[in-house]
Design a protein around this motif. Structure first.
Motif, PDB file in Angstrom:
ATOM      1  N   ARG A   1       8.902 -67.492  57.870  1.00 40.57           N
ATOM      2  CA  ARG A   1       9.729 -67.053  56.728  1.00 40.57           C
ATOM      3  C   ARG A   1      11.194 -67.424  56.936  1.00 40.57           C
ATOM      4  O   ARG A   1      11.859 -67.939  56.046  1.00 40.57           O
TER       5      ARG A   1
ATOM      6  N   GLY B   1       4.239 -65.826  60.408  1.00 45.75           N
ATOM      7  CA  GLY B   1       5.018 -64.585  60.393  1.00 45.75           C
ATOM      8  C   GLY B   1       6.516 -64.810  60.208  1.00 45.75           C
ATOM      9  O   GLY B   1       6.933 -65.678  59.427  1.00 45.75           O
TER      10      GLY B   1
ATOM     11  N   VAL C   1      -6.943 -72.613  56.831  1.00 45.55           N
ATOM     12  CA  VAL C   1      -7.282 -73.330  58.067  1.00 45.55           C
ATOM     13  C   VAL C   1      -8.434 -72.596  58.777  1.00 45.55           C
ATOM     14  O   VAL C   1      -9.396 -73.225  59.239  1.00 45.55           O
TER      15      VAL C   1
ATOM     16  N   PRO D   1       5.627 -72.153  49.321  1.00 51.72           N
ATOM     17  CA  PRO D   1       5.866 -72.073  50.760  1.00 51.72           C
ATOM     18  C   PRO D   1       6.421 -70.707  51.169  1.00 51.72           C
ATOM     19  O   PRO D   1       7.366 -70.214  50.564  1.00 51.72           O
ATOM     20  N   GLY D   2       5.802 -70.094  52.166  1.00 53.07           N
ATOM     21  CA  GLY D   2       6.293 -68.819  52.698  1.00 53.07           C
ATOM     22  C   GLY D   2       5.895 -67.603  51.861  1.00 53.07           C
ATOM     23  O   GLY D   2       6.190 -66.470  52.240  1.00 53.07           O
TER      24      GLY D   2
ATOM     25  N   GLY E   1       0.558 -63.787  61.266  1.00 53.24           N
ATOM     26  CA  GLY E   1       1.719 -63.948  62.155  1.00 53.24           C
ATOM     27  C   GLY E   1       2.480 -62.651  62.369  1.00 53.24           C
ATOM     28  O   GLY E   1       3.083 -62.444  63.429  1.00 53.24           O
ATOM     29  N   SER E   2       2.432 -61.740  61.384  1.00 56.15           N
ATOM     30  CA  SER E   2       3.189 -60.482  61.528  1.00 56.15           C
ATOM     31  C   SER E   2       2.620 -59.609  62.652  1.00 56.15           C
ATOM     32  O   SER E   2       3.312 -58.767  63.205  1.00 56.15           O
TER      33      SER E   2
HETATM   34  P1  UTP Z   1       1.036 -68.613  57.232  1.00 54.19           P
HETATM   35  O1  UTP Z   1      -0.351 -69.002  57.372  1.00 54.19           O
HETATM   36  O2  UTP Z   1       1.705 -67.905  58.324  1.00 54.19           O
HETATM   37  O3  UTP Z   1       1.223 -67.809  55.873  1.00 54.19           O
HETATM   38  O4  UTP Z   1       1.866 -69.902  56.901  1.00 54.19           O
HETATM   39  P2  UTP Z   1       1.148 -66.248  55.576  1.00 54.19           P
HETATM   40  O5  UTP Z   1       0.059 -66.052  54.587  1.00 54.19           O
HETATM   41  O6  UTP Z   1       2.528 -65.836  55.192  1.00 54.19           O
HETATM   42  O7  UTP Z   1       0.673 -65.575  56.902  1.00 54.19           O
HETATM   43  P3  UTP Z   1       1.314 -64.518  57.899  1.00 54.19           P
HETATM   44  O8  UTP Z   1       2.460 -63.799  57.223  1.00 54.19           O
HETATM   45  O9  UTP Z   1       1.764 -65.284  59.099  1.00 54.19           O
HETATM   46  O10 UTP Z   1       0.184 -63.639  58.168  1.00 54.19           O
HETATM   47  C1  UTP Z   1       3.282 -69.848  56.691  1.00 54.19           C
HETATM   48  C2  UTP Z   1       3.685 -71.009  55.833  1.00 54.19           C
HETATM   49  O11 UTP Z   1       3.444 -72.242  56.539  1.00 54.19           O
HETATM   50  C3  UTP Z   1       2.983 -73.266  55.654  1.00 54.19           C
HETATM   51  C4  UTP Z   1       3.023 -72.630  54.248  1.00 54.19           C
HETATM   52  O12 UTP Z   1       4.298 -72.889  53.688  1.00 54.19           O
HETATM   53  C5  UTP Z   1       2.895 -71.146  54.551  1.00 54.19           C
HETATM   54  O13 UTP Z   1       3.445 -70.345  53.519  1.00 54.19           O
HETATM   55  N1  UTP Z   1       1.619 -73.731  56.086  1.00 54.19           N
HETATM   56  C6  UTP Z   1       0.906 -73.031  56.993  1.00 54.19           C
HETATM   57  C7  UTP Z   1       1.106 -74.922  55.568  1.00 54.19           C
HETATM   58  O14 UTP Z   1       1.717 -75.568  54.727  1.00 54.19           O
HETATM   59  N2  UTP Z   1      -0.111 -75.369  56.022  1.00 54.19           N
HETATM   60  C8  UTP Z   1      -0.840 -74.699  56.944  1.00 54.19           C
HETATM   61  O15 UTP Z   1      -1.946 -75.167  57.320  1.00 54.19           O
HETATM   62  C9  UTP Z   1      -0.327 -73.488  57.431  1.00 54.19           C
END
Ligand code: UTP
Length: 236
Positions: free
Chosen positions: A54, A50, A131, A187-188, A11-12
């Motif tokens: 957060r 991203g 995913v 989470p996050g 997401g970043s």
């Molecule tokens: P992200 O996939 O964005 O986490 O999911 P990340 O590793 O921080 O990735 P970047 O920073 O975008 O690259 C963000 C949050 O959404 C929830 C989790 O809490 C995760 O930390 N999430 C996401 C889920 O619970 N299930 C999912 O299938 C995807």
């Protein structure tokens, strides 16, 4: 069967600091999608949450401590980012699925009908890395690309350790010694790869490519099966 690729897009990557960089990054990503479609290759993109994830999770934490509820907030942010990417592709008439799937089996079925499928998160308990791995497995892809904002997997966090060593290739045992395996992140929380994704990729016998998604040319090299700057993970 046409070649299928699945990429986890951190997401970043969607929000580089400079506005000019945003335009150029989205433009290059779109060009890449057009190029793949022109060659009749299929691409699944799983977009991370991203900054909105957060921020949303931090805000929700003022009232909620349940991890699954906080994860739902993160998932909503990933789907917002996925919608941005999907609409950018639709805007120039790319053959992208008109819906954002909420499961990887639905995503895989959509990839039978469209050259591009864009999605975000699915269920609490993992991140979009997991995913993407499940999507790659369900779609019969041979590998899954994790496009993030670091160049490689390192033996320790390069932001805090000047002597961190990068890997150009490694096996799953080496990777899981660094990232952990099978244990959900909170989470996050941020990590180079989600340990759940590491476990699923290992079990599915998928290769993982970790690379710097800020440089679209590196992503293109990996998609073309060429040597790329980053880390290739394969073998137990
Ligand atoms: P992200 O996939 O964005 O986490 O999911 P990340 O590793 O921080 O990735 P970047 O920073 O975008 O690259 C963000 C949050 O959404 C929830 C989790 O809490 C995760 O930390 N999430 C996401 C889920 O619970 N299930 C999912 O299938 C995807």
């Amino acid at each position: 069967m046409t070649v299928r690729h699945v990429v986890a897009l951190g997401g970043s990557l969607l929000r580089p600091e400079e506005a000019e960089q945003r335009t150029s990054w989205f433009g290059q990503l779109r060009q890449l999608a057009v190029h793949l479609e022109g060659n009749d290759r299929r691409l699944g993109i799983v977009v991370g949450g991203g900054l909105p994830a957060r921020e949303g999770i931090e805000l929700a934490k003022t009232m909620i401590s349940d991890a699954a509820r906080l994860d739902e907030v993160g998932i909503a942010a990933t789907r917002l980012n996925a919608t941005i990417v999907q609409q950018i592709f639709l805007d120039i008439g790319c053959d992208v699925a008109p819906t954002i799937p909420s499961t990887t089996s639905e995503a895989s079925a959509l990839l039978d009908k469209h050259h591009l499928v864009v999605m975000g998160g699915t269920q609490p308990g993992h991140t979009t890395d997991a995913v993407a791995v499940a999507f790659a497995r369900d779609a019969g892809a041979s590998h899954c690309i994790i496009a993030t904002n670091v160049s490689h997997v390192f033996d320790k966090d390069p932001r805090n350790h000047d002597d961190a060593q990068s890997f150009s290739s490694m096996n799953y045992d080496q990777l899981s010694a660094i990232t952990g395996i099978g244990e959900p992140l909170s989470p996050g929380a941020s990590a180079v790869i989600d340990p759940i994704a590491v476990g699923w990729a290992k079990n599915a016998g998928l290769r993982l490519a970790v690379l710097d998604g800020r440089k679209i040319e590196i992503l293109e090299q990996a998609l073309d099966g060429k040597p790329f700057e980053g880390t290739l993970i394969q073998g137990a």
